[in-house]
Design a protein around this motif. Structure first.
Motif, PDB file in Angstrom:
ATOM      1  N   ILE A  32      32.000  44.310  26.922  1.00 17.77           N
ATOM      2  CA  ILE A  32      32.956  45.432  26.973  1.00 17.77           C
ATOM      3  C   ILE A  32      33.159  45.778  28.444  1.00 17.77           C
ATOM      4  N   THR A  33      34.388  45.648  28.906  1.00 18.92           N
ATOM      5  CA  THR A  33      34.681  45.926  30.320  1.00 18.92           C
ATOM      6  C   THR A  33      35.156  47.374  30.448  1.00 18.92           C
ATOM      7  N   ALA A  34      34.228  48.237  30.828  1.00 19.25           N
ATOM      8  CA  ALA A  34      34.564  49.667  30.986  1.00 19.25           C
ATOM      9  C   ALA A  34      35.005  49.861  32.434  1.00 19.25           C
ATOM     10  N   THR A  35      36.125  49.254  32.759  1.00 24.10           N
ATOM     11  CA  THR A  35      36.561  49.177  34.156  1.00 24.10           C
ATOM     12  C   THR A  35      37.814  50.008  34.413  1.00 24.10           C
ATOM     13  N   GLY A  36      38.032  50.995  33.584  1.00 20.00           N
ATOM     14  CA  GLY A  36      39.009  52.030  33.904  1.00 20.00           C
ATOM     15  C   GLY A  36      40.455  51.729  33.552  1.00 20.00           C
ATOM     16  N   TYR A  37      41.320  52.517  34.178  1.00 14.94           N
ATOM     17  CA  TYR A  37      42.753  52.507  33.877  1.00 14.94           C
ATOM     18  C   TYR A  37      43.509  52.499  35.210  1.00 14.94           C
TER      19      TYR A  37
ATOM     20  N   PRO B  98      39.179  43.158  34.232  1.00 14.49           N
ATOM     21  CA  PRO B  98      39.063  42.258  35.385  1.00 14.49           C
ATOM     22  C   PRO B  98      39.536  40.847  35.027  1.00 14.49           C
ATOM     23  N   ASP B  99      40.116  40.163  36.014  1.00 14.98           N
ATOM     24  CA  ASP B  99      40.694  38.821  35.779  1.00 14.98           C
ATOM     25  C   ASP B  99      39.712  37.877  35.095  1.00 14.98           C
ATOM     26  N   GLU B 100      38.437  37.960  35.483  1.00 16.48           N
ATOM     27  CA  GLU B 100      37.447  37.006  34.940  1.00 16.48           C
ATOM     28  C   GLU B 100      37.362  37.093  33.416  1.00 16.48           C
ATOM     29  N   PHE B 101      37.655  38.282  32.855  1.00 15.19           N
ATOM     30  CA  PHE B 101      37.516  38.475  31.408  1.00 15.19           C
ATOM     31  C   PHE B 101      38.845  38.328  30.672  1.00 15.19           C
ATOM     32  N   ALA B 102      39.934  38.282  31.459  1.00 18.75           N
ATOM     33  CA  ALA B 102      41.262  38.399  30.843  1.00 18.75           C
ATOM     34  C   ALA B 102      41.571  37.272  29.861  1.00 18.75           C
TER      35      ALA B 102
ATOM     36  N   GLN C  61      25.332  43.768  40.799  1.00 20.73           N
ATOM     37  CA  GLN C  61      25.785  42.493  40.241  1.00 20.73           C
ATOM     38  C   GLN C  61      27.304  42.370  40.294  1.00 20.73           C
ATOM     39  N   HIS C  62      27.782  41.394  41.051  1.00 14.00           N
ATOM     40  CA  HIS C  62      29.225  41.113  41.087  1.00 14.00           C
ATOM     41  C   HIS C  62      29.500  39.981  40.105  1.00 14.00           C
ATOM     42  N   VAL C  63      30.423  40.213  39.191  1.00 14.80           N
ATOM     43  CA  VAL C  63      30.744  39.159  38.226  1.00 14.80           C
ATOM     44  C   VAL C  63      31.532  38.073  38.956  1.00 14.80           C
ATOM     45  N   THR C  64      31.061  36.831  38.882  1.00 19.96           N
ATOM     46  CA  THR C  64      31.755  35.747  39.587  1.00 19.96           C
ATOM     47  C   THR C  64      32.452  34.786  38.619  1.00 19.96           C
TER      48      THR C  64
ATOM     49  N   ALA D 269      35.474  39.646  24.143  1.00 21.01           N
ATOM     50  CA  ALA D 269      35.568  40.649  25.218  1.00 21.01           C
ATOM     51  C   ALA D 269      36.636  41.665  24.884  1.00 21.01           C
ATOM     52  N   SER D 270      36.378  42.918  25.263  1.00 19.45           N
ATOM     53  CA  SER D 270      37.351  43.979  24.966  1.00 19.45           C
ATOM     54  C   SER D 270      37.180  45.106  25.979  1.00 19.45           C
ATOM     55  N   HIS D 271      38.132  46.004  25.959  1.00 13.41           N
ATOM     56  CA  HIS D 271      38.086  47.219  26.787  1.00 13.41           C
ATOM     57  C   HIS D 271      37.633  48.351  25.852  1.00 13.41           C
ATOM     58  N   PRO D 272      36.976  49.396  26.359  1.00 12.79           N
ATOM     59  CA  PRO D 272      36.554  50.488  25.461  1.00 12.79           C
ATOM     60  C   PRO D 272      37.697  51.079  24.649  1.00 12.79           C
ATOM     61  N   VAL D 273      38.915  50.980  25.171  1.00 14.33           N
ATOM     62  CA  VAL D 273      40.069  51.548  24.477  1.00 14.33           C
ATOM     63  C   VAL D 273      40.235  50.957  23.064  1.00 14.33           C
TER      64      VAL D 273
END
Ligand SMILES: Cc1cc2nc3c(=O)[nH]c(=O)nc-3n(C[C@H](O)[C@H](O)[C@H](O)COP(=O)(O)OP(=O)(O)OC[C@H]3O[C@@H](n4cnc5c(N)ncnc54)[C@H](O)[C@@H]3O)c2cc1C
Length: 403
Positions: free
Chosen positions: A310-315, A145-149, A278-281, A156-160
């Motif tokens: 960890i942003t487990a927000t898919g592919y 997500p943009d907020e974490f980019a 919870q929506h991350v703002t 911060a990381s992706h599970p990958v």
């Protein structure tokens, strides 16, 4: 001038690449497959993970009987989760038996040339191929997500990015998401001595039911994607999906198998705090930690502080991110919503350029996101290539340049 010539070159040796190469070989098509067998499963999935797919939906595509998961394990019963290591070993066994000539290199570039393609390998070799099958998998499409980019990788990381979640032992880790990846990551973190907290937009976690093989007209048949008549159609007859309007196909890809945890994961999360709705703002780095601000459905603002998120927000498929394809290919190939537009044989708008796996999901539906779709895709691609790419003269290779 190129170093070598081949009929078909398959990029990637995951479940789809291996299945496509096996089917092409089965049809006698001269094929090279480039990639370390099952590399993504070996390097980018967490130790201790179990597959969510059932044994009957975890077979690679084999052109002849004897290559299925059940042939490797013999009698793995439904409802018994498959450990990552078992599936990895099965994938390698499949590669050894059906595609032993897999080359453990990387493709670094694919360009158009004449009536085919020039492919450059990490070894420096250039190969002229009549057809190229892109089976590059999901790793390059990890969605953050943009907020974490903008955060550094330490925060911060992706599970990958994680094979070993043990590196977070003793740390507070915020896990963002509500699907299997988020929930299993949180469970594995807790079991490795970390202090995870799950943050999810949904107001209720969803859990898959314990599989049940009984027949039920009301609940519909069982399939690789789950229970139900429509689900069965998308799972077992993916060719029908191509005839649906694009809007419907997008919806099916989005909504079939929505985020949910496997039934066997529930107990393991009993002691993990889960903050729902919870929506991350806003996300910021502060004093070496990550501070995540969220807002709930009633407008209440909260803050979660952690050593890592960890942003487990898919592919999300986006062909522009497939950097090995030349800019000219990426500019000219027809795409919709980031996916290549494919014909009935998985061929893109550029003759001889095929796509398998996640990139084929907008054309053939949600099963292309899972191993279960690999046999259908591989059989279709091999049939199409054998039919439409009969041997034609290829560029000549100077004798001194042959490897
Ligand atoms: C955590 C997690 C759990 C999952 N669990 C399941 C499950 O239980 N059941 C299920 O059916 N699906 C599951 N999936 C989905 C799974 O990723 C796909 O089903 C499957 O991997 C698709 O196979 P593939 O060959 O398309 O992709 P991949 O397995 O990603 O293989 C693609 C391969 O191509 C290689 N590659 C990429 N670029 C190049 C290049 N330029 N040169 C050479 N090689 C290259 C990659 O290294 C990779 O090894 C899961 C996914 C994740 C992330």
């Amino acid at each position: 001038m190129v170093d070598s010539v081949v009929d078909v070159l398959v990029v990637g040796a995951g479940p789809y690449g291996l299945s496509v190469a096996a089917h092409l070989k089965g049809r006698g098509v001269q094929t090279r497959i480039i990639g370390v067998p099952m590399r993504f499963w070996q390097e980018n999935m967490p130790e201790g993970m179990f597959l969510k797919s059932e044994p009957f939906a975890s077979s690679l595509g084999s052109p002849r009987p004897g290559g299925g998961f059940d042939d490797y394990t013999s009698g793995w019963r439904a409802g018994r989760p498959i450990p990552l290591g078992t599936f990895l070993a099965y994938g390698r066994w499949f590669a050894d038996r059906l595609v032993p000539e897999t080359e453990p290199d990387r493709v670094t570039a694919v360009e158009r040339s004449g009536t085919g393609y020039t492919v450059t390998l990490s070894t420096g070799e250039t190969v002229a191929a009549r057809a190229v099958v892109m089976a590059v998998g999901v790793g390059g499409f990890a969605h953050v997500p943009d907020e974490f980019a903008g955060l550094p990788a330490e925060l911060a990381s992706h599970p990958v990015a994680h094979r070993d979640l043990g590196r977070f032992a003793g740390q507070d880790v915020a896990v963002v998401g509500a699907g299997q990846s988020a929930l299993e990551t949180a469970a594995l973190l807790a079991e490795s001595g970390a202090y995870p907290c799950v943050l999810a937009r949904t107001t209720r976690l969803a859990w898959n039911a314990v599989p049940d093989a009984s027949l039920s007209l009301v609940r519909g048949p069982r399939s690789g994607l789950g229970r139900g008549w429509r689900t069965w159609l998308w799972s077992e007859r993916p060719s029908t999906v191509r005839f649906l309007p694009e809007r419907t196909r997008r919806r099916i890809v989005r909504t079939t198998m929505p985020p949910a945890g496997a039934w066997w994961l529930r107990e393991r999360l009993a002691d993990v705090p889960v903050r729902l709705g919870q929506h991350v703002t806003e996300v910021a780095a502060h004093a070496g930690r990550v501070v995540i601000q969220t807002r709930d459905h009633e407008g209440q603002v909260s803050r979660v502080e952690a050593d890592h998120a960890i942003t487990a927000t898919g592919y999300v498929c986006d062909l522009d991110r497939v950097g090995v394809l030349s800019p000219e290919i990426r500019r000219t190939v027809h795409t919709r919503h980031g996916y290549p537009v494919l014909d009935a044989g998985f061929q893109s708008s550029l003759p001889g350029l095929y796509f398998a796996g996640l990139t084929a999901a907008l054309s053939f539906g949600p099963v292309m996101r899972f191993v279960h779709g690999s046999d259908f895709a591989a059989a279709r691609i091999a049939t199409h290539i054998a039919r439409t790419n009969p041997s034609r003269p290829m560029p000549r290779v100077p004798a001194q340049a042959r490897p």
